[in-house]
Scaffold this active site. Structure first.
Site, short mmCIF file in Angstrom:
data_model
loop_
_atom_site.label_atom_id
_atom_site.label_comp_id
_atom_site.label_asym_id
_atom_site.label_seq_id
_atom_site.Cartn_x
_atom_site.Cartn_y
_atom_site.Cartn_z
N GLU A 1 76.00 75.49 88.58
CA GLU A 1 74.69 75.70 88.29
C GLU A 1 73.75 75.65 89.67
O GLU A 1 74.26 74.96 90.23
CB GLU A 1 73.98 74.72 87.27
CG GLU A 1 74.01 73.19 87.53
CD GLU A 1 73.35 72.53 86.36
OE1 GLU A 1 73.96 72.48 85.36
OE2 GLU A 1 72.43 71.56 86.44
N ARG B 1 77.55 67.08 81.99
CA ARG B 1 77.49 67.65 83.41
C ARG B 1 78.37 69.01 83.55
O ARG B 1 79.37 68.65 82.88
CB ARG B 1 77.88 66.51 84.40
CG ARG B 1 76.75 65.69 84.94
CD ARG B 1 75.68 66.46 85.77
NE ARG B 1 74.64 65.34 86.21
CZ ARG B 1 73.56 65.10 85.61
NH1 ARG B 1 73.10 65.54 84.26
NH2 ARG B 1 72.79 64.10 86.39
N HIS C 1 69.74 73.25 81.93
CA HIS C 1 69.81 71.79 82.34
C HIS C 1 68.37 71.36 81.84
O HIS C 1 67.76 70.67 82.62
CB HIS C 1 70.00 71.75 83.70
CG HIS C 1 70.52 70.30 84.19
ND1 HIS C 1 71.35 69.81 85.06
CD2 HIS C 1 70.32 68.99 83.38
CE1 HIS C 1 71.81 68.56 85.16
NE2 HIS C 1 70.94 68.12 84.25
P1 NAP Z 1 76.48 55.68 79.87
O1 NAP Z 1 75.39 54.85 79.17
O2 NAP Z 1 77.09 55.29 81.12
O3 NAP Z 1 77.60 56.36 78.99
C1 NAP Z 1 78.51 57.13 79.39
C2 NAP Z 1 79.86 56.80 78.31
O4 NAP Z 1 80.81 57.86 78.84
C3 NAP Z 1 80.30 55.33 78.50
O5 NAP Z 1 80.22 54.95 77.11
C4 NAP Z 1 81.66 55.56 79.01
O6 NAP Z 1 82.44 54.57 78.38
C5 NAP Z 1 82.12 56.98 78.82
N1 NAP Z 1 83.35 57.42 79.61
C6 NAP Z 1 83.26 57.45 80.90
N2 NAP Z 1 84.21 58.02 81.52
C7 NAP Z 1 84.96 58.56 80.37
C8 NAP Z 1 86.27 59.04 80.31
N3 NAP Z 1 86.91 59.46 81.25
N4 NAP Z 1 86.72 59.28 79.09
C9 NAP Z 1 86.00 58.80 77.94
N5 NAP Z 1 84.86 58.31 78.11
C10 NAP Z 1 84.12 57.99 79.14
O7 NAP Z 1 75.66 56.92 80.27
P2 NAP Z 1 74.36 57.73 79.49
O8 NAP Z 1 73.12 57.19 80.20
O9 NAP Z 1 74.76 57.90 77.97
O10 NAP Z 1 74.64 59.07 80.41
C11 NAP Z 1 75.75 59.91 80.26
C12 NAP Z 1 75.79 61.20 81.20
O11 NAP Z 1 74.72 62.12 80.59
C13 NAP Z 1 75.18 60.83 82.30
O12 NAP Z 1 76.13 60.40 83.44
C14 NAP Z 1 74.69 62.20 82.91
O13 NAP Z 1 75.50 63.06 83.41
C15 NAP Z 1 74.62 63.09 81.40
N6 NAP Z 1 72.90 63.53 81.34
C16 NAP Z 1 72.82 64.80 81.09
C17 NAP Z 1 71.25 65.10 80.96
C18 NAP Z 1 70.89 66.51 80.68
O14 NAP Z 1 69.97 66.95 81.42
N7 NAP Z 1 71.87 67.50 80.13
C19 NAP Z 1 70.53 64.13 80.92
C20 NAP Z 1 70.73 62.71 80.79
C21 NAP Z 1 72.30 62.57 81.05
P3 NAP Z 1 83.80 53.87 79.06
O15 NAP Z 1 83.57 53.64 80.44
O16 NAP Z 1 84.33 52.87 78.20
O17 NAP Z 1 85.02 55.02 79.11
#
Ligand code: NAP
Length: 323
Positions: free
Chosen positions: A269, A240, A287
């Site tokens: 953005e 993000r 994005h």
């Molecule tokens: P997810 O399954 O919840 O994974 C997020 C990971 O980040 C978890 O493993 C979490 O582990 C880790 N995390 C959270 N806070 C952290 C911190 N402070 N330091 C280190 N690690 C941390 O989510 P996901 O489905 O993979 O999606 C992740 C993100 O990708 C979304 O929230 C979204 O913003 C982004 N995304 C972007 C696009 C795009 O169009 N570019 C598309 C889809 C998603 P811990 O809780 O153990 O730290």
């Protein structure tokens, strides 16, 4: 149409088949059939009678908006990241919020790799040069990039998408390191090894960011972190905007502190830091992490399914739990 039917305000363009599903389920529809977000005062008028909001990341649903929508009971976000919504303000009013995990995982992981390859192999930069008519023949020392295969990949945020990124790395014979606040059980880590953040920054040949945006992850990668990375490293941000300090990144790219970057999400953005726009070694996409027809339609359908759950008096399948 029943006058008591709940109204859903759809704040930007979606797919006709998804609207048909909502109508068939008995929703009245207020529809902004545009990809331009509504100004905040227009959004208040537009959604004033709505019990439900169907929004994407381009629509901020902040406390001020929530306060001005007296009938609002549910917000279905089209996206897994929901930092566009003030979930605490929604919870205070008893408003339920849902998101769309899983359905976009593989498509977004694909884009991470596309950005990594494009940046590491200088594809955008060399194509621009070719189209400008500069190419005079093959040179052995021209357009040298960086290897992906056999290198060390770092993943910051090994959740659903991070794990999908890690699975793909096996095909390229890479060593994979990752960092989460909570290490995964070894059999859940797809062959990746947990390391602390400093080790991840200093050992990764290429670093992919996939953490959610929050106060805790704001500028998780800034000047100090970039200074810890290898001068030959490529940074990819598909997480993000705001997770990276974009101006610090542009400076690091200009100074050769890192080699290249692939960036899909930006701090403000659709505005982009001019320094980043000017960086030839940054590959920038608008994005598009989840932007394939199948996945975007799938995301909208999951958001609609959450609204149908709510309408049927059932627990929404992707209800966000507010801790
Ligand atoms: P997810 O399954 O919840 O994974 C997020 C990971 O980040 C978890 O493993 C979490 O582990 C880790 N995390 C959270 N806070 C952290 C911190 N402070 N330091 C280190 N690690 C941390 O989510 P996901 O489905 O993979 O999606 C992740 C993100 O990708 C979304 O929230 C979204 O913003 C982004 N995304 C972007 C696009 C795009 O169009 N570019 C598309 C889809 C998603 P811990 O809780 O153990 O730290």
């Amino acid at each position: 149409m029943n006058a008591d039917a709940p109204q859903v305000a759809i704040t930007s363009r979606i797919f006709p088949e998804s609207i048909a599903k909502l109508k068939a389920a008995g929703f009245r529809i207020a529809y902004n059939d545009s990809n331009l977000p509504l100004e905040p005062d227009k959004l208040v008028c537009f959604a004033h009678n709505a019990k439900a909001l169907l929004v994407s990341a381009s629509t901020p649903v902040n406390a001020a908006l929530i306060e001005q929508l007296p009938n609002l009971q549910v917000i279905a976000n089209i996206g897994v990241g929901y930092n566009n919504i003030d979930v605490a303000a929604a919870a205070k009013r008893g408003i339920q919020v849902s998101n769309t995990p899983d359905v976009l995982t593989e498509t977004t992981a694909d884009l991470a790799w596309a950005l990594l390859f494009t940046a590491a192999r200088r594809i955008s930069e060399s194509e621009r040069w070719l189209r400008e008519g500069h190419w005079q023949g093959l040179t052995l020392d021209g357009w040298l990039g960086l290897d992906i295969h056999s290198s060390t990949l770092g993943i910051l945020g090994m959740g659903r998408i991070g794990s999908a990124v890690a699975r793909r790395a096996q095909g390229f014979g890479m060593r994979v390191l990752y960092h989460n606040r909570t290490p995964l059980a070894p059999d859940q880590a797809n062959g990746a090894t947990w390391v602390d953040k400093n080790t991840l920054l200093s050992e990764a040949d290429h670093l992919i960011l996939v953490v959610p945006y929050s106060a805790q992850t704001h500028h998780l990668i800034g000047a100090a972190e970039l200074a810890q990375m290898k001068p030959s490293a490529v940074l990819v941000n598909i997480a993000r905007g705001g997770v990276v300090d974009d101006v610090a990144l542009a400076h690091a790219l200009a100074k050769g502190q890192i080699a290249a970057a692939g960036i899909d999400v930006f701090e403000n953005e659709p505005a982009i830091a001019p320094e980043l726009l000017a960086a030839p070694n940054a590959v920038l996409t608008p994005h598009i992490g989840s932007a394939t027809k199948a996945t975007r339609l799938g995301m909208v359908n999951v958001a609609v399914a959450n609204l149908l759950d709510w309408h049927a008096g059932q627990r929404m399948r992707n209800l966000i739990h507010i801790s």
